[in-house]
Design a protein around this motif. Sequence first.
Motif: not given
Ligand code: SF4
Length: 906
Positions: A618, A620, A856, A858, A865, A868, A874
Amino acid sequence: MTVITATIRLARELRRDHDRGQEAAGRASWPTAQIMPLSAWLADTWKNGLFSDHPATAELAANRLLRPAEERLIWEDVIRSMAEDSLLDIPSTAEAAARSWERLCSWAIPLDNELWNESLDARTFLGWVRAFQARCQRNGWISSAELPASVADFVEQGAAPVSGEVEFAGFLELSPVQQRLIEALRGRGVKVRESAHTDEAGDAVCVGFADAGREIRAAAEWARHCLESDPDARDPAYRVGIVVPDLDQQRNEIERVFGEMLHPRNRLRPELDPTRCFNISLGRPLDEYPVIQTAFLFLGIDPGDLSVERAGRVLRSPFLPGAAEEMTSRALLDADLRAVGAPDLSLSDVIGLARKRKGADGCPILVTRLGTWSETYKTLQNLRLPSDWAPALSAFLRDLGWPGDRTLDSIEYQTLEVWRELLSDLANLDDVFGRVPLHQAVDVLRNLASARQFQPESAPAPVQILGVYESSGLRFDRLWLMGLHDGVWPADPAPDPFIPIRLQRRYGLPGSSPNRVLESTRMLTGRLLSSAPSVVVSYPEREEDADLAVSPLIRMLPETSAAGLGIPPPGDDEGFRGDDEDISDASALEVLHDHYGPASDDVALRGGTFLFKLQAACPFKAFAELRLGARALEEPEPGLNALDRGRLLHRVLERIWGRLKSHGHLFAATEEGLADLVRGHVEPEVRRILGGRIGRNPRLAEIEQARLVRIIGEWMGLERQRKPFMVVDQEEIRSVEVGGIEVNIRVDRVDRLEDGKLVILDYKSGECGPADWAGARPDEPQLPIYAVTAEAEVAGVLFARLRTGELGFRGLAESQDIAPGIRVPESQPPIAQTIGDWKAVLNDLGRGFREGRAHVDPKDPAKTCRYCELPALCRISQGTVELDEPDEAEQPQVLDVQEEPENDRG
Ligand code: SF4
């Protein structure tokens, strides 16, 4: 004249209308209008009756009307004392019993009917009712459910003074006891009338949306459109109503979407505009407000037994003195506590660690308050009456400095006012509980708080979001009825759980039969459709996997679309607006999708091989963790966590291969010699990694040693079956350039075969396989990075999977004899070609990171996620990505320590 309303909200609105009318008539002052909700009128009339000199009420003068909180606790106490089922959820059962009692009284259902013997539930409830009544009688209490009938008695006997004219407003249908009250008033010569309401429907249309999310967004768009385009909207009396049958379930989502749509600036700075142009009628339980949650956190902590999680909440609380000055040092102290690794500690441990922080990193205010905490807590260890506990708990919180030293905002201020009322409710419970210990007093207070629905007062707002009940009797300039699909409108019958069903039907209780529900919903629909000159009715067409249709009760309305309502079609970002300072002058803003941070040309990059893993998973996450330094706090676990286990395994294997050095020496070693070698390295490493934690739990070290000795012993059996090799590199850090980024890499192990080619190994304990290296976003790019930067030809790239019961090699090799279990299919391209492909992928990932790519995005939301730590940053959950529950197989296994080697990160 007195106006009696069905709801508090209606009374408030009618009073405002009255005052506006007086102002418009040019008056500077006028008598307060006698407009009040039924509950307030009943309580007033009851009190006036008791204090009159009338002989009929003389013997009742000592009676006391129970407060709602007291009533609920008495029900709890009655049920607890009679409950045979220890699994019964007493607070919820008490709430349901109180509701049934209210219905019994309102619909004048007799208690001596033989139908009460029909079921065990009904008989049990009847027993509770009799005990409740006996208790009330003994103590001279009267419950709010009995009040209407008692007031009707007073009125009939001429014991209560009444005004000459009374109007009932906003009642959909009157219960028998309310009808009796009206007859009693009429009997006293009072002119009683019900407020006029037209059943003439406004100009109503119906519209469907793909799902509830789009429906809410469209309603918010429409509300904004009304405020911007309706010429009447500048009138302070202008009202847009949004009525939502299941408001309690949708409240958070509705609040978020309406906030974004009507006050987009508040997304970043909610404190900038506390007076929003929309208001949600539904309150929240008092214990959900942060300042009250914190009070219960403080009251519930035993200084001798504190979890790290609770200690962290104390340290991060804004409701302790010094929270602003010591914010950073308290946050660092929280991290210190977690680094200790023990999930449980005491307040003294926290104070001890806090004292070690000196100078600018110190937190002296906190140390002082925590010291007071420990001392004061000791004084709260005796039994007391609730009336003694109320001031004692209040003083305890005051000594801690709650609610802190910053200026409270309006909501917090109002919340504290209600908190004081709650303490006063607690102080009134001596007759119910007698002397109780601290924890019970806090539990009672907590129950009172969770039962108290609280909605802070706010300035009158043009957009009113209400449940169906709260909308009774209100008039709007525009109205949107949301969520009217065939599954909820009409709802399924919901008979009372305790009153025998045949009795309910005989006495015509609402919800007791499909016909009864249909009849009331029809009536309600007519009222709602006639509450505004212009009405929109909407419904979602889908809910999860189920298709929904429009309610049959509104099917006759003409259909329209979003465009027909003057709002953008769902999903069209053009509808996003930005200026909320003067909503009527607002205009659409250009939408800018900015998924890039600053390029990293001048920035020292951190992250090592982990950088590529994050960027692939990801972008982000990679940007946030490695460029912004966003990382979650550690979660202490009893014993070893996954990282500890991985580290242990690596250290022991490194030491053992440091001694053996080659396949030949392994082959030559005896079983006993090898076992001694393994044990000799396992024991000191376990001690080193577990450190002080061994003292707390010596068995832990024994179990871990036994596990490692067994698993490494079995693993050596597999290594023996390999082609001869020399270990040429273990955990050695090299600096290489990949994808334009200079990274420090540390490979677990590199073996050299007799022909000089290399086999690169990565120890793993979780799921792993060559699929982890595939595609443009590899899950595990570490081995490909080692392979593309290898200094000699590579013959194999292998995961060494060390997991109990699942030992084995996985990966790519040029021939099957490189390691047992490795297959080389005919279709497998030469390893050199695969390494070339990896290089292109890694270059691409490196370039994306350097350029600041931070989408963003994933790779697989359900997995990426799931574990995460950054969803709050995010805001993925506010998008459309669904995070399904993982299969058991997807649960994280013991991780590979090399996933986050410290020196790979910087
Ligand atoms: S939860 Fe983590 S992996 Fe999922 S979109 Fe947000 S930053 Fe990316």
